[in-house]
Design a protein around this motif. Structure first.
Motif, PDB file in Angstrom:
ATOM      1  N   GLN A   1      49.871  72.054  43.617  1.00 25.38           N
ATOM      2  CA  GLN A   1      50.976  71.965  42.670  1.00 25.38           C
ATOM      3  C   GLN A   1      51.133  70.551  42.130  1.00 25.38           C
ATOM      4  N   GLY A   2      50.969  69.547  42.987  1.00 24.42           N
ATOM      5  CA  GLY A   2      51.090  68.179  42.526  1.00 24.42           C
ATOM      6  C   GLY A   2      50.019  67.807  41.515  1.00 24.42           C
ATOM      7  N   THR A   3      48.776  68.239  41.785  1.00 21.47           N
ATOM      8  CA  THR A   3      47.684  67.953  40.845  1.00 21.47           C
ATOM      9  C   THR A   3      47.903  68.669  39.522  1.00 21.47           C
ATOM     10  N   SER A   4      48.321  69.952  39.603  1.00 15.66           N
ATOM     11  CA  SER A   4      48.566  70.727  38.386  1.00 15.66           C
ATOM     12  C   SER A   4      49.692  70.113  37.551  1.00 15.66           C
ATOM     13  N   SER A   5      50.763  69.692  38.231  1.00 22.82           N
ATOM     14  CA  SER A   5      51.886  69.082  37.512  1.00 22.82           C
ATOM     15  C   SER A   5      51.474  67.769  36.864  1.00 22.82           C
ATOM     16  N   ALA A   6      50.704  66.965  37.587  1.00 24.67           N
ATOM     17  CA  ALA A   6      50.270  65.683  37.036  1.00 24.67           C
ATOM     18  C   ALA A   6      49.359  65.877  35.830  1.00 24.67           C
ATOM     19  N   GLU A   7      48.443  66.847  35.921  1.00 27.24           N
ATOM     20  CA  GLU A   7      47.545  67.112  34.797  1.00 27.24           C
ATOM     21  C   GLU A   7      48.313  67.641  33.587  1.00 27.24           C
ATOM     22  N   ALA A   8      49.315  68.504  33.850  1.00 29.58           N
ATOM     23  CA  ALA A   8      50.110  69.036  32.742  1.00 29.58           C
ATOM     24  C   ALA A   8      50.869  67.915  32.036  1.00 29.58           C
ATOM     25  N   LEU A   9      51.453  66.995  32.832  1.00 28.25           N
ATOM     26  CA  LEU A   9      52.157  65.867  32.221  1.00 28.25           C
ATOM     27  C   LEU A   9      51.210  64.975  31.416  1.00 28.25           C
ATOM     28  N   LYS A  10      50.009  64.752  31.949  1.00 30.35           N
ATOM     29  CA  LYS A  10      49.038  63.933  31.221  1.00 30.35           C
ATOM     30  C   LYS A  10      48.662  64.595  29.895  1.00 30.35           C
ATOM     31  N   GLN A  11      48.448  65.938  29.929  1.00 29.34           N
ATOM     32  CA  GLN A  11      48.074  66.647  28.705  1.00 29.34           C
ATOM     33  C   GLN A  11      49.204  66.581  27.672  1.00 29.34           C
ATOM     34  N   ILE A  12      50.447  66.788  28.132  1.00 36.84           N
ATOM     35  CA  ILE A  12      51.588  66.724  27.214  1.00 36.84           C
ATOM     36  C   ILE A  12      51.693  65.337  26.588  1.00 36.84           C
ATOM     37  N   ARG A  13      51.503  64.306  27.387  1.00 35.14           N
ATOM     38  CA  ARG A  13      51.633  62.951  26.864  1.00 35.14           C
ATOM     39  C   ARG A  13      50.471  62.581  25.945  1.00 35.14           C
ATOM     40  N   ARG A  14      49.293  63.153  26.212  1.00 33.86           N
ATOM     41  CA  ARG A  14      48.197  62.941  25.262  1.00 33.86           C
ATOM     42  C   ARG A  14      48.515  63.597  23.920  1.00 33.86           C
ATOM     43  N   GLU A  15      49.058  64.821  23.978  1.00 37.31           N
ATOM     44  CA  GLU A  15      49.438  65.501  22.733  1.00 37.31           C
ATOM     45  C   GLU A  15      50.545  64.736  22.011  1.00 37.31           C
ATOM     46  N   GLN A  16      51.486  64.169  22.777  1.00 37.32           N
ATOM     47  CA  GLN A  16      52.545  63.371  22.155  1.00 37.32           C
ATOM     48  C   GLN A  16      51.961  62.132  21.475  1.00 37.32           C
ATOM     49  N   ASP A  17      50.990  61.505  22.118  1.00 36.59           N
ATOM     50  CA  ASP A  17      50.361  60.332  21.499  1.00 36.59           C
ATOM     51  C   ASP A  17      49.638  60.721  20.209  1.00 36.59           C
ATOM     52  N   ASP A  18      48.910  61.851  20.251  1.00 35.92           N
ATOM     53  CA  ASP A  18      48.219  62.316  19.040  1.00 35.92           C
ATOM     54  C   ASP A  18      49.220  62.632  17.934  1.00 35.92           C
ATOM     55  N   ASN A  19      50.326  63.283  18.315  1.00 36.10           N
ATOM     56  CA  ASN A  19      51.353  63.645  17.333  1.00 36.10           C
ATOM     57  C   ASN A  19      51.963  62.392  16.705  1.00 36.10           C
ATOM     58  N   ARG A  20      52.235  61.360  17.539  1.00 31.90           N
ATOM     59  CA  ARG A  20      52.810  60.134  17.004  1.00 31.90           C
ATOM     60  C   ARG A  20      51.828  59.429  16.056  1.00 31.90           C
ATOM     61  N   ARG A  21      50.552  59.413  16.435  1.00 34.90           N
ATOM     62  CA  ARG A  21      49.567  58.794  15.535  1.00 34.90           C
ATOM     63  C   ARG A  21      49.470  59.542  14.199  1.00 34.90           C
ATOM     64  N   GLN A  22      49.518  60.905  14.265  1.00 32.54           N
ATOM     65  CA  GLN A  22      49.457  61.687  13.032  1.00 32.54           C
ATOM     66  C   GLN A  22      50.694  61.441  12.169  1.00 32.54           C
ATOM     67  N   VAL A  23      51.854  61.320  12.820  1.00 31.84           N
ATOM     68  CA  VAL A  23      53.091  61.025  12.078  1.00 31.84           C
ATOM     69  C   VAL A  23      52.976  59.676  11.380  1.00 31.84           C
ATOM     70  N   GLU A  24      52.449  58.692  12.089  1.00 29.11           N
ATOM     71  CA  GLU A  24      52.295  57.369  11.482  1.00 29.11           C
ATOM     72  C   GLU A  24      51.361  57.424  10.264  1.00 29.11           C
ATOM     73  N   GLN A  25      50.251  58.171  10.407  1.00 27.54           N
ATOM     74  CA  GLN A  25      49.313  58.287   9.285  1.00 27.54           C
ATOM     75  C   GLN A  25      49.962  58.992   8.094  1.00 27.54           C
ATOM     76  N   ASP A  26      50.687  60.095   8.375  1.00 23.88           N
ATOM     77  CA  ASP A  26      51.325  60.828   7.287  1.00 23.88           C
ATOM     78  C   ASP A  26      52.457  60.021   6.658  1.00 23.88           C
ATOM     79  N   GLN A  27      53.133  59.193   7.437  1.00 21.03           N
ATOM     80  CA  GLN A  27      54.162  58.333   6.863  1.00 21.03           C
ATOM     81  C   GLN A  27      53.539  57.356   5.862  1.00 21.03           C
ATOM     82  N   LEU A  28      52.400  56.804   6.244  1.00 19.48           N
ATOM     83  CA  LEU A  28      51.707  55.911   5.312  1.00 19.48           C
ATOM     84  C   LEU A  28      51.252  56.662   4.057  1.00 19.48           C
TER      85      LEU A  28
END
Length: 351
Positions: A55-82
């Protein structure tokens, strides 16, 4: 320290007490190091050791995946803002150009410019459509970011629940470890205290008495002082309990010793005077006389009175005549102070 002892003996006694204190000091330093290092026999626990592995490994991996998606989303927002800023700038420039062109057309009233009006209008519409497309993408990215934030919050709650369970296990393990380490320290210091008590009872009058007292001081310090910072919440019960037991044992021994002493004194006082005086050490007798106490029963007597020759409490002869010069002298002095004549083994007290 006896008043009848030699000055050199007093200095030797002080030196031996210094040896005892130094021995105790070094033992205390060694004991503090040993007591402080005892936790090293146990390994240190960490929170990760008590997390459910899967459970700990699964939770940690899920959090990492969510935060990677958040980083991608923020980068895309920055590009679209420009991109939006660029589209808005192009649209603004085209509108200004179109406005100037309209003013020129109105001034010349040239009909042949109608096809150009249509083309420019279509160009402005296309630029506005590009703006709306980028704005729609930004809105979609905002919705995606909100969804990712909600997923992250939900996953953090799951992770916090897992860590809360692990923290309870960690606390229980650390309490058990604390008890074990305290037991190690107690197993080290309590026997030392018992050995110190036995040595004081049996060996304090031997020639090695400085080491006996030094060891006893170090053992008492280790148990009643050094053990205090490492005690669990109820550790004081152990310390005070041992203190009560030691006090009871020592007090009982003192009471028995007092009664035995009184019985011995009563038996001694019933014996003949001459026999009693021969059993009292000269230094001890002179030390007691210096304190104006009877060498036999240790009760106070009026030595300042020249007529006091016997103890009024036990009848022991205190003063006698020197057989050579008839000078009044203590029956416990080996030589006459007036003429230096050795005293006979059994002086006859003044009657």
């Amino acid at each position: 320290m006896r008043s009848g002892s030699r000055l050199s003996e007093r200095w030797f006694t002080l030196a031996l007490w210094l040896v005892a204190l130094l021995f105790a000091w070094f033992l205390i330093g060694l004991g503090s190091l040993v007591v402080g290092d005892l936790p090293q026999v146990e390994h240190r626990y960490t929170l990760d050791q008590f997390l459910d592995t899967d459970q700990g490994t699964s939770s940690a991996e899920a959090l990492k995946q969510i935060r990677r998606e958040q980083d991608d989303n923020r980068r895309q927002v920055e590009q679209d803002q420009l991109a939006l800023e660029a589209a808005q700038s192009a649209s603004e420039g085209a509108r200004e150009t179109f406005s100037n062109w309209l003013k020129t057309r109105d001034a010349t009233q040239r009909v042949d410019q109608d096809p150009g009006l249509i083309a420019r209008t279509q160009q402005l519409d296309a630029l506005k459509a590009a703006e709306r497309t980028i704005e729609e993408r930004l809105a979609a990215l905002a919705r995606t970011g909100l969804a990712l934030s909600e997923r992250e919050a939900a996953q953090l709650r799951v992770d916090n629940d897992l860590r809360a369970v692990a923290q309870k296990r960690l606390d229980a393990a650390e309490r058990g470890q604390e008890l074990r380490v305290f037991a190690y320290r107690l197993a080290l210091t309590l026997p030392l205290l018992a050995l110190a008590g036995w040595l004081l009872l049996k060996r304090r009058h031997t020639r090695n008495w400085p080491f006996v007292w030094g060891f006893a001081l170090a053992a008492a310090f280790a148990f009643f002082v050094e053990l205090v910072p490492y005690m669990p919440s109820y550790g004081g019960y152990v310390q005070y309990g041992v203190g009560v037991i030691v006090t009871l044992v020592a007090g009982r021994a003192a009471i028995n010793a007092l009664h035995a002493y009184r019985a011995r004194q009563a038996a001694v006082e019933a014996r003949p005077d001459a026999e009693r005086r021969t059993e009292i050490a000269t230094d001890q007798a002179l030390a007691r006389l210096a304190k104006k106490a009877c060498p036999g029963c240790e009760r106070p007597i009026a030595l300042d009175d020249a007529g006091t020759n016997f103890c009024p409490h036990c009848g022991l002869g205190i003063f006698a005549h020197c057989p050579a010069c008839a000078q009044r002298k203590s029956t416990f002095e080996r030589f006459c102070r007036a003429c230096g004549t050795p005293s006979p083994d059994l002086a006859t007290p003044i009657s």
